[in-house]
Design a protein around this motif. Structure first.
Motif: not given
Length: 103
Positions: A1-3, A17-18, A51-53, A71-73
């Protein structure tokens, strides 16, 4: 998983993402249409976000559709909230000092 931090460090990925935050989901060709780069380049950005979810994809026939997984944000938001509080306290203190000097 990426950072997650590295994933959002790139302005193109932040823009993706926006875009995804404003709709339920988008097919790849609609995302590609918003950028001055090819399908392969956009797909690589989406792969990093996946990969970062941060992005979830699903196949609909021959088309791949993408949607945001915010969620990862939360990790970034929690990290930033510390600094928001830090700066709020500093600015409040500065305001107090200015008001004391004006009296």
């Amino acid at each position: 998983m990426r950072d997650v931090y590295r994933a959002v460090a790139d302005p193109t990925r932040r823009r993706i993402l926006r875009m995804l935050a404003e709709v339920d989901e988008l097919p790849l060709h609609e995302i590609v249409a918003q950028f001055p780069m090819g399908r392969t380049a956009v797909a690589k950005h989406l792969a990093i976000l996946k990969e970062a979810g941060l992005v979830i994809d699903r196949k609909v026939g021959r088309e791949t559709r993408y949607r945001l997984n915010a969620a990862p944000l939360r990790e970034i938001q929690e990290w930033l909230s510390f600094y928001e509080q830090f700066w709020t306290q500093r600015l409040d203190r500065l305001k107090e000092l200015v008001e004391e000097n004006n009296e």
